[in-house]
Design an enzyme around this catalytic site. Structure first.
Site, PDB file in Angstrom:
ATOM      1  N   ASN A 189       4.782   8.712   9.852  1.00  0.00           N
ATOM      2  CA  ASN A 189       5.597   7.568  10.271  1.00  0.00           C
ATOM      3  C   ASN A 189       7.014   7.863   9.803  1.00  0.00           C
ATOM      4  O   ASN A 189       7.326   7.701   8.632  1.00  0.00           O
ATOM      5  CB  ASN A 189       5.048   6.279   9.630  1.00  0.00           C
ATOM      6  CG  ASN A 189       5.963   5.090   9.851  1.00  0.00           C
ATOM      7  OD1 ASN A 189       6.868   5.136  10.687  1.00  0.00           O
ATOM      8  ND2 ASN A 189       5.732   4.018   9.104  1.00  0.00           N
ATOM      9  N   TRP A 190       7.828   8.315  10.751  1.00  0.00           N
ATOM     10  CA  TRP A 190       9.186   8.722  10.366  1.00  0.00           C
ATOM     11  C   TRP A 190      10.082   7.540   9.986  1.00  0.00           C
ATOM     12  O   TRP A 190      11.139   7.726   9.408  1.00  0.00           O
ATOM     13  CB  TRP A 190       9.856   9.479  11.523  1.00  0.00           C
ATOM     14  CG  TRP A 190       9.364  10.871  11.746  1.00  0.00           C
ATOM     15  CD1 TRP A 190       8.278  11.485  11.177  1.00  0.00           C
ATOM     16  CD2 TRP A 190       9.953  11.836  12.627  1.00  0.00           C
ATOM     17  NE1 TRP A 190       8.167  12.770  11.652  1.00  0.00           N
ATOM     18  CE2 TRP A 190       9.178  13.012  12.547  1.00  0.00           C
ATOM     19  CE3 TRP A 190      11.058  11.832  13.479  1.00  0.00           C
ATOM     20  CZ2 TRP A 190       9.480  14.163  13.287  1.00  0.00           C
ATOM     21  CZ3 TRP A 190      11.353  12.968  14.222  1.00  0.00           C
ATOM     22  CH2 TRP A 190      10.570  14.127  14.118  1.00  0.00           C
ATOM     23  N   LYS A 191       9.662   6.335  10.378  1.00  0.00           N
ATOM     24  CA  LYS A 191      10.527   5.153  10.192  1.00  0.00           C
ATOM     25  C   LYS A 191      11.886   5.420  10.851  1.00  0.00           C
ATOM     26  O   LYS A 191      11.930   6.151  11.835  1.00  0.00           O
ATOM     27  CB  LYS A 191      10.646   4.779   8.710  1.00  0.00           C
ATOM     28  CG  LYS A 191       9.258   4.663   8.076  1.00  0.00           C
ATOM     29  CD  LYS A 191       9.244   4.009   6.727  1.00  0.00           C
ATOM     30  CE  LYS A 191       7.808   3.984   6.211  1.00  0.00           C
ATOM     31  NZ  LYS A 191       7.659   3.217   4.974  1.00  0.00           N
ATOM     32  N   HIS A 243       3.194  -2.910  11.111  1.00  0.00           N
ATOM     33  CA  HIS A 243       3.607  -2.300   9.844  1.00  0.00           C
ATOM     34  C   HIS A 243       4.198  -3.393   8.944  1.00  0.00           C
ATOM     35  O   HIS A 243       4.857  -4.315   9.437  1.00  0.00           O
ATOM     36  CB  HIS A 243       4.627  -1.188  10.091  1.00  0.00           C
ATOM     37  CG  HIS A 243       4.894  -0.382   8.867  1.00  0.00           C
ATOM     38  ND1 HIS A 243       5.730  -0.827   7.862  1.00  0.00           N
ATOM     39  CD2 HIS A 243       4.412   0.807   8.456  1.00  0.00           C
ATOM     40  CE1 HIS A 243       5.747   0.080   6.894  1.00  0.00           C
ATOM     41  NE2 HIS A 243       4.954   1.069   7.222  1.00  0.00           N
ATOM     42  N   GLU A 285       6.704  -3.478   7.171  1.00  0.00           N
ATOM     43  CA  GLU A 285       8.162  -3.650   7.306  1.00  0.00           C
ATOM     44  C   GLU A 285       8.491  -4.531   8.507  1.00  0.00           C
ATOM     45  O   GLU A 285       9.469  -5.281   8.493  1.00  0.00           O
ATOM     46  CB  GLU A 285       8.838  -2.273   7.388  1.00  0.00           C
ATOM     47  CG  GLU A 285       8.824  -1.596   6.015  1.00  0.00           C
ATOM     48  CD  GLU A 285       8.803  -0.078   6.037  1.00  0.00           C
ATOM     49  OE1 GLU A 285       9.101   0.534   7.073  1.00  0.00           O
ATOM     50  OE2 GLU A 285       8.467   0.505   4.981  1.00  0.00           O
ATOM     51  N   GLU A 296      -2.311  -0.236   4.096  1.00  0.00           N
ATOM     52  CA  GLU A 296      -1.097   0.152   3.378  1.00  0.00           C
ATOM     53  C   GLU A 296      -0.695  -0.969   2.418  1.00  0.00           C
ATOM     54  O   GLU A 296      -0.031  -1.925   2.829  1.00  0.00           O
ATOM     55  CB  GLU A 296       0.045   0.396   4.371  1.00  0.00           C
ATOM     56  CG  GLU A 296      -0.226   1.508   5.357  1.00  0.00           C
ATOM     57  CD  GLU A 296       1.064   2.106   5.899  1.00  0.00           C
ATOM     58  OE1 GLU A 296       1.186   3.335   5.838  1.00  0.00           O
ATOM     59  OE2 GLU A 296       1.950   1.362   6.334  1.00  0.00           O
ATOM     60  N   GLY A 335       6.600   3.651  -0.165  1.00  0.00           N
ATOM     61  CA  GLY A 335       7.928   4.132  -0.519  1.00  0.00           C
ATOM     62  C   GLY A 335       8.274   3.981  -1.995  1.00  0.00           C
ATOM     63  O   GLY A 335       9.421   4.154  -2.391  1.00  0.00           O
ATOM     64  N   SER A 359       2.755   6.058  -0.304  1.00  0.00           N
ATOM     65  CA  SER A 359       3.028   7.133  -1.273  1.00  0.00           C
ATOM     66  C   SER A 359       1.963   8.226  -1.284  1.00  0.00           C
ATOM     67  O   SER A 359       1.636   8.752  -2.349  1.00  0.00           O
ATOM     68  CB  SER A 359       3.245   6.549  -2.665  1.00  0.00           C
ATOM     69  OG  SER A 359       4.373   5.678  -2.673  1.00  0.00           O
ATOM     70  N   GLY A 385       4.584   8.188   5.275  1.00  0.00           N
ATOM     71  CA  GLY A 385       5.986   7.876   5.494  1.00  0.00           C
ATOM     72  C   GLY A 385       6.883   8.999   4.987  1.00  0.00           C
ATOM     73  O   GLY A 385       7.045  10.026   5.646  1.00  0.00           O
ATOM     74  N   GLY A 386       7.442   8.814   3.804  1.00  0.00           N
ATOM     75  CA  GLY A 386       8.419   9.761   3.258  1.00  0.00           C
ATOM     76  C   GLY A 386       8.018  11.222   3.352  1.00  0.00           C
ATOM     77  O   GLY A 386       8.828  12.080   3.753  1.00  0.00           O
TER      78      GLY A 386
HETATM   79  P1  PGA Z   1       5.327   6.085   2.322  1.00  0.00           P
HETATM   80  O1  PGA Z   1       5.220   5.100   3.617  1.00  0.00           O
HETATM   81  O2  PGA Z   1       4.386   7.232   2.573  1.00  0.00           O
HETATM   82  O3  PGA Z   1       6.779   6.522   2.321  1.00  0.00           O
HETATM   83  O4  PGA Z   1       4.970   5.283   1.149  1.00  0.00           O
HETATM   84  C1  PGA Z   1       3.999   4.862   4.278  1.00  0.00           C
HETATM   85  C2  PGA Z   1       4.235   3.925   5.442  1.00  0.00           C
HETATM   86  O5  PGA Z   1       4.998   2.953   5.290  1.00  0.00           O
HETATM   87  O6  PGA Z   1       3.676   4.111   6.537  1.00  0.00           O
END
Ligand code: PGA
Length: 260
Positions: A12-14, A99, A101, A171, A177, A215, A236-237
């Site tokens: 997930n590149w966001k 998600h 967010e 999640e 993050g 994470s 994500g990251g």
């Molecule tokens: P993260 O994000 O791996 O950076 O914690 C995961 C996500 O929000 O899909």
């Protein structure tokens, strides 16, 4: 991970990326994914404008691509929104919906997430439905209530056959993050609970892929993926660094290999 279900690792590149850097990242991921066994599936969910780039660079590779959201509407006067059908036109396989967010910053309700899931399915996309509790909710011992209600809202609007076509990602909001992943025990406990909820919808729904996100890094991926109800990860990251993302895919391959 169980030997009945294929492993799935999705990036997930966001809101990250630029054309030039993406090209390098996508090419490296495609190259690395060629070395993975077939029972490990890999995908990347990119920002909307980069869907054609993902299609151009990943078509014919083992890496699937997708979007990070879709509109709850089919089409019409919804300025700024992107329809699931539009995403599907670029050969996408996946769309993340719900998600945390989006739920937190865009006020997405469980019902809206359910409608988005339906739109994604109708367009032929596999929705990756995200659920997760905040730290406050966990500390109030409300994790099951929260994730159960988030999942139930989606299952309520789907037939059992459609429900069998989704992917669910657990999640925990406090792990996203933050560098502070859930422990494998904490994650497994919630995954087992979600698995039961899915199974209650119908036998064909019991084996829906359940991803853990929050994470995930190369150094904790094996331990997480070793859990019986964790079928892979939503990353994500670490999905922005080719070496890290491929190391997480390799962890899924190693665990799948030892489970079979
Ligand atoms: P993260 O994000 O791996 O950076 O914690 C995961 C996500 O929000 O899909």
């Amino acid at each position: 991970m169980s030997n009945q279900r294929p492993a799935l690792v999705v990036g997930n590149w966001k809101m990250h990326g630029r054309l030039a850097g993406n090209a390098v990242l996508l090419q490296h991921v495609a190259q690395g994914a060629r070395a993975l066994p077939q029972d490990v599936r890999v995908g990347v969910c990119v920002p909307f404008p980069y869907l054609p780039q993902a299609q151009a660079l990943l078509d014919g590779s083992p890496v699937a691509w997708g979007a990070q959201d879709v509109s709850a509407h089919e089409q019409g006067a919804y300025t700024g929104e992107v329809a699931a059908e539009m995403v599907a036109e670029f050969g996408a396989a996946y769309a993340i919906v719900g998600h945390s967010e989006r739920r937190a910053y865009h006020g997405e309700s469980p019902e809206l997430v359910a409608t988005k899931t339906q739109r994604a399915l109708a367009a032929g996309l596999t929705p990756i439905v995200c659920v997760g509790e905040t730290l406050e909710q966990r500390e109030a011992d409300a994790t099951r209530d929260v994730v159960g209600a988030q999942l139930d809202a989606v299952l309520a609007v789907l037939s059992a056959d459609d429900a069998a076509r989704i992917v669910v990602a657990y999640e925990p909001v406090w792990a996203i993050g933050t560098g502070k992943s859930a422990t494998s025990e904490q994650a497994q406990e919630v995954h087992a609970f979600l698995r039961e909820r899915l199974a209650a919808k119908g036998a064909q729904v019991a084996d829906v892929p359940l991803l853990y996100g929050g994470s995930v890094k190369p150094d904790n991926a094996v331990e997480l993926f070793r859990q019986p109800d964790i079928d892979g990860g939503l990353i994500g990251g670490a999905s922005l660094k080719d070496a890290d993302f491929l190391a997480i895919c390799a962890a899924a391959a190693a665990v799948a290999d030892s489970a079979s």
